[in-house]
Design an enzyme around this catalytic site. Sequence first.
Site, mmCIF file in Angstrom:
data_model
loop_
_atom_site.group_PDB
_atom_site.id
_atom_site.type_symbol
_atom_site.label_atom_id
_atom_site.label_comp_id
_atom_site.label_asym_id
_atom_site.label_seq_id
_atom_site.Cartn_x
_atom_site.Cartn_y
_atom_site.Cartn_z
ATOM 1 N N LEU A 1 8.467 7.240 16.757
ATOM 2 C CA LEU A 1 8.042 8.051 15.610
ATOM 3 C C LEU A 1 6.756 8.827 15.826
ATOM 4 C CD1 LEU A 1 9.612 5.575 13.452
ATOM 5 C CD2 LEU A 1 9.467 7.840 12.535
ATOM 6 N N LYS B 1 0.834 -1.204 0.000
ATOM 7 C CA LYS B 1 0.000 0.000 0.000
ATOM 8 C C LYS B 1 0.874 1.263 0.000
ATOM 9 C CE LYS B 1 -1.621 1.675 4.019
ATOM 10 N NZ LYS B 1 -1.298 3.086 4.224
ATOM 11 N N ASN B 2 1.861 1.286 0.879
ATOM 12 C CA ASN B 2 2.652 2.513 1.019
ATOM 13 C C ASN B 2 3.599 2.765 -0.144
ATOM 14 O OD1 ASN B 2 1.360 3.067 3.363
ATOM 15 N ND2 ASN B 2 3.106 2.685 4.726
ATOM 16 N N ARG C 1 1.170 14.566 13.269
ATOM 17 C CA ARG C 1 1.624 14.353 11.892
ATOM 18 C C ARG C 1 1.572 15.620 11.031
ATOM 19 N NH1 ARG C 1 -0.667 8.641 9.934
ATOM 20 N NH2 ARG C 1 1.218 8.612 8.703
ATOM 21 N N PRO C 2 2.390 16.608 11.379
ATOM 22 C CA PRO C 2 2.407 17.840 10.573
ATOM 23 C C PRO C 2 2.992 17.601 9.177
ATOM 24 C CG PRO C 2 4.182 17.868 12.193
ATOM 25 C CD PRO C 2 3.377 16.627 12.461
ATOM 26 N N ILE C 3 2.799 18.583 8.285
ATOM 27 C CA ILE C 3 3.404 18.475 6.943
ATOM 28 C C ILE C 3 4.364 19.642 6.702
ATOM 29 C CG2 ILE C 3 1.598 17.093 5.819
ATOM 30 C CD1 ILE C 3 0.619 19.885 4.657
ATOM 31 N N ASP C 4 4.828 20.244 7.819
ATOM 32 C CA ASP C 4 5.690 21.420 7.705
ATOM 33 C C ASP C 4 6.944 21.163 6.866
ATOM 34 O OD1 ASP C 4 6.233 19.713 9.971
ATOM 35 O OD2 ASP C 4 7.810 21.116 10.550
ATOM 36 N N ARG D 1 -4.594 10.793 4.965
ATOM 37 C CA ARG D 1 -3.546 11.814 5.044
ATOM 38 C C ARG D 1 -2.582 11.752 3.869
ATOM 39 N NH1 ARG D 1 -2.212 14.300 9.323
ATOM 40 N NH2 ARG D 1 -0.107 14.265 8.518
ATOM 41 N N ASP E 1 5.275 0.728 11.927
ATOM 42 C CA ASP E 1 4.073 0.049 11.435
ATOM 43 C C ASP E 1 3.998 -1.414 11.880
ATOM 44 O OD1 ASP E 1 3.217 2.355 10.273
ATOM 45 O OD2 ASP E 1 3.657 1.785 8.216
ATOM 46 N N CYS F 1 -4.160 13.119 13.404
ATOM 47 C CA CYS F 1 -4.873 11.851 13.282
ATOM 48 C C CYS F 1 -4.664 11.073 14.562
ATOM 49 C CB CYS F 1 -4.445 11.066 12.054
ATOM 50 S SG CYS F 1 -2.925 10.181 12.256
ATOM 51 N N ARG G 1 -8.298 -0.382 5.258
ATOM 52 C CA ARG G 1 -7.477 0.637 4.596
ATOM 53 C C ARG G 1 -6.180 0.033 4.056
ATOM 54 N NH1 ARG G 1 -5.757 5.082 8.182
ATOM 55 N NH2 ARG G 1 -4.541 5.349 6.303
HETATM 56 C C1 UD1 Z 1 4.670 6.987 6.397
HETATM 57 C C2 UD1 Z 1 3.819 5.759 6.232
HETATM 58 C C3 UD1 Z 1 3.326 5.260 7.581
HETATM 59 C C4 UD1 Z 1 4.499 5.058 8.528
HETATM 60 C C5 UD1 Z 1 5.370 6.300 8.588
HETATM 61 C C6 UD1 Z 1 6.645 6.096 9.372
HETATM 62 C C7 UD1 Z 1 2.822 6.081 4.048
HETATM 63 C C8 UD1 Z 1 1.619 6.389 3.263
HETATM 64 N N1 UD1 Z 1 2.693 6.109 5.377
HETATM 65 O O1 UD1 Z 1 3.858 8.007 6.972
HETATM 66 O O2 UD1 Z 1 2.644 4.023 7.382
HETATM 67 O O3 UD1 Z 1 4.015 4.787 9.824
HETATM 68 O O4 UD1 Z 1 5.767 6.702 7.259
HETATM 69 O O5 UD1 Z 1 7.376 5.045 8.852
HETATM 70 O O6 UD1 Z 1 3.867 5.770 3.500
HETATM 71 N N2 UD1 Z 1 6.956 14.817 10.465
HETATM 72 C C9 UD1 Z 1 7.032 16.164 10.765
HETATM 73 N N3 UD1 Z 1 6.814 17.052 9.745
HETATM 74 C C10 UD1 Z 1 6.557 16.665 8.470
HETATM 75 C C11 UD1 Z 1 6.489 15.296 8.177
HETATM 76 C C12 UD1 Z 1 6.693 14.377 9.203
HETATM 77 O O7 UD1 Z 1 7.265 16.545 11.913
HETATM 78 O O8 UD1 Z 1 6.383 17.534 7.592
HETATM 79 C C13 UD1 Z 1 7.154 13.821 11.545
HETATM 80 C C14 UD1 Z 1 5.911 12.965 11.819
HETATM 81 O O9 UD1 Z 1 4.988 13.607 12.669
HETATM 82 C C15 UD1 Z 1 6.521 11.716 12.412
HETATM 83 C C16 UD1 Z 1 7.849 11.597 11.650
HETATM 84 O O10 UD1 Z 1 8.124 12.890 11.133
HETATM 85 O O11 UD1 Z 1 6.782 11.910 13.767
HETATM 86 C C17 UD1 Z 1 7.821 10.605 10.511
HETATM 87 O O12 UD1 Z 1 6.699 10.852 9.706
HETATM 88 P P1 UD1 Z 1 6.627 10.493 8.161
HETATM 89 O O13 UD1 Z 1 7.801 9.640 7.788
HETATM 90 O O14 UD1 Z 1 6.410 11.727 7.379
HETATM 91 O O15 UD1 Z 1 5.319 9.600 8.109
HETATM 92 P P2 UD1 Z 1 4.329 9.522 6.905
HETATM 93 O O16 UD1 Z 1 5.079 9.739 5.639
HETATM 94 O O17 UD1 Z 1 3.118 10.348 7.165
#
Ligand code: UD1
Length: 420
Positions: A329, A22-23, A121-124, A92, A307, A116, A399
């Site tokens: 994480l 999926k990922n 889980r920010p996207i900054d 997300r 995961d 969530c 999902r």
């Molecule tokens: C992806 C996976 C999810 C997995 C996760 C960690 C997909 C669709 N999902 O989620 O199954 O659990 O990787 O292996 O592939 N963070 C920030 N700012 C950002 C982005 C991330 O602070 O802009 C933080 C997150 O809150 C978290 C860490 O970085 O604490 C890792 O997150 P991230 O690797 O981005 O997870 P996802 O890509 O959302």
Amino acid sequence: MDYLKLSGPTPLSGSIKISGAKNASLPLIAMTILAKNRVVINNLPNVADIKTLIKLLSNLGSSCEFGDHSIAIDTSGINQTKANYDIVKTMRASILVLGPILARFGHCEVSLPGGCAIGQRPIDLHLKALEHMGAKIDIEAGYVQATAPDGLKGCEIVFDKITVTGTANIVMAAALAHGTTTIINAAREPEVVQLCEVLNSSGVHIEGIGTPVLKITGRAGQLVEIAPFEVIPDRIEGGTYLCAGAITNSELTITGARADHLGAVLAKLEDMGCRFTIKGDSITLHPTHELKAVNIITQEYPAFPTDMQAQFLALATQAKGTSIIEERLFENRFMHVSELKRMGANITLNGNVATVNGKCHLSGTDVMATDLRASSALVLAALVAEGETNVHRIYHLDRGYEGLEKKLADVGASVERLKE
Ligand code: UD1
């Protein structure tokens, strides 16, 4: 709403075919926005998250034709660049369209995903990186509004934290940018590697694939031509079924798997006493009569995946001794603990560390799934619990796990899907 009714304990035997990841599929589907041709993706898992992203692409104007575990996507008809709240709120990972849409069309609006269940889980980091590439980013009325009328420009991006979808988003944006983008502290997950490999073989020169430093030579707005390809196997699904074998003390084989993607998971199962035979794409788990306690810290790939944390927590309830599981994480990824405790597990939670004292006698009861992987932990516990367990809210499970109840029933589990 559906729920799963399981009766245990039942030994399992036989083999389970692993579906496509999926990922990996999610960024690969988003990647088709960069293509000038109709892209065929094979070994696509039949799970709800994939359908959600396809719906998003269709809403934007793409044509998508499903085959048996495959899809053909033609994004030439995209006539909209806004990913609405309705879809983003359900998944997300919809944020993955931001990089490719912005790179191709020079503008994009995506609803902010918000927090969530497992954390904020920010996207900054995604947004900061796109700003570095020359995008103007505004947040208005819950939407990220990104524009780059003159195209994105290659630059050096240093991620403060390793982010999987963040890396994928920037790789896709960089593919059509002007000049070279260097990503430092990039994610090395196999799913990111596959995205880079497919783009690399489609004319986007990428150096350092599978390392923390990626160098992407942008095509200055020129779309790519992508040949048909096959999605890699789902290492989390594979790991989950290996845990099913371990928890029920059963010899179980998974096929269509990649042992090289499961290194940390196999190592922990070995620490607990399990052994493996690996032949080509099949992995056979040889169980141990007495699982040993284990210490786990979740980290980025190639370390132990977050995961798989919930599934190992369920497994630790059946191990003799004290297991310590630390989640590094996500700040709130232990919601399965209270449900496992209701089944009889002896778990103490202290911040991001769970201490499990085993071996615990688990009894079946009604439990509530809270997120995708938490759901599979409850199913694993139900396989060894005495009596009947009803796992509610399995839309979380749907999902990311294709036909879980069928796959488990085929190897001997007593499991059925029912309506509330
Ligand atoms: C992806 C996976 C999810 C997995 C996760 C960690 C997909 C669709 N999902 O989620 O199954 O659990 O990787 O292996 O592939 N963070 C920030 N700012 C950002 C982005 C991330 O602070 O802009 C933080 C997150 O809150 C978290 C860490 O970085 O604490 C890792 O997150 P991230 O690797 O981005 O997870 P996802 O890509 O959302």
